[in-house]
Motif scaffolding. Structure first.
Motif, PDB file in Angstrom:
ATOM      1  N   LYS A 235       0.991  -1.286  -0.037  1.00 51.50           N
ATOM      2  CA  LYS A 235       0.113  -0.023   0.230  1.00 51.50           C
ATOM      3  C   LYS A 235       1.003   1.273  -0.110  1.00 51.50           C
ATOM      4  N   GLU A 236       0.511   2.227  -0.982  1.00 49.22           N
ATOM      5  CA  GLU A 236       1.184   3.391  -0.961  1.00 49.22           C
ATOM      6  C   GLU A 236       0.276   4.618  -0.992  1.00 49.22           C
ATOM      7  N   ASP A 237       0.673   5.653  -0.698  1.00 48.00           N
ATOM      8  CA  ASP A 237      -0.230   6.838  -0.550  1.00 48.00           C
ATOM      9  C   ASP A 237      -0.386   7.431  -2.257  1.00 48.00           C
ATOM     10  N   SER A 238      -1.685   7.682  -2.367  1.00 50.66           N
ATOM     11  CA  SER A 238      -2.018   8.216  -3.687  1.00 50.66           C
ATOM     12  C   SER A 238      -1.905   9.671  -3.987  1.00 50.66           C
ATOM     13  N   PHE A 239      -1.894  10.108  -4.969  1.00 52.34           N
ATOM     14  CA  PHE A 239      -1.729  11.566  -5.288  1.00 52.34           C
ATOM     15  C   PHE A 239      -2.964  12.393  -4.708  1.00 52.34           C
ATOM     16  N   PRO A 240      -2.904  13.489  -4.128  1.00 52.26           N
ATOM     17  CA  PRO A 240      -3.906  14.128  -3.506  1.00 52.26           C
ATOM     18  C   PRO A 240      -4.882  14.668  -4.608  1.00 52.26           C
ATOM     19  N   THR A 241      -6.142  14.622  -4.249  1.00 52.54           N
ATOM     20  CA  THR A 241      -7.273  15.053  -5.253  1.00 52.54           C
ATOM     21  C   THR A 241      -7.202  16.489  -5.564  1.00 52.54           C
ATOM     22  N   GLU A 242      -6.620  17.287  -5.013  1.00 54.10           N
ATOM     23  CA  GLU A 242      -6.745  18.596  -5.188  1.00 54.10           C
ATOM     24  C   GLU A 242      -5.361  18.867  -6.403  1.00 54.10           C
ATOM     25  N   LYS A 243      -4.232  18.091  -6.209  1.00 50.89           N
ATOM     26  CA  LYS A 243      -3.161  18.414  -7.005  1.00 50.89           C
ATOM     27  C   LYS A 243      -3.575  17.572  -8.598  1.00 50.89           C
ATOM     28  N   ILE A 244      -4.423  16.515  -8.373  1.00 48.50           N
ATOM     29  CA  ILE A 244      -4.915  15.955  -9.844  1.00 48.50           C
ATOM     30  C   ILE A 244      -5.789  16.924 -10.459  1.00 48.50           C
TER      31      ILE A 244
END
Length: 88
Positions: A61-70
């Protein structure tokens, strides 16, 4: 139906070509109907004999990109992307 499909495909046929196309499509559909009659049983072991579960990578499991950045360059601000319609 052939005229509708030709219009979708931006194809132009004469009346004779449309009749020939209808005949050929009927033949294809008849062949498909005979293929549907074949009894096929799924055997998970036989169908997946070249898949080795020991060779798969570990699922980490890894952290995903923040929605705001995407979504920072997205036109719509409702947490979604708007794409052009490609099918009717």
């Amino acid at each position: 139906m052939i005229a509708y499909l030709a219009e979708l495909g931006k194809l132009h046929f004469t009346k004779e070509e449309m009749e020939q196309m209808a005949s050929e499509m009927t033949s294809i559909i008849e062949i498909m109907d005979t293929v549907k009659e074949i009894d096929i049983q799924y055997d998970a072991y036989a169908d997946n004999k070249n898949v080795y579960l020991n060779d798969l990578r570990e699922d980490i499991k890894e952290d995903s990109f923040p929605t705001e950045k995407i979504l920072q360059n997205a036109v719509n601000d409702e947490n979604c992307f708007v794409v052009p319609k490609v099918v009717e």
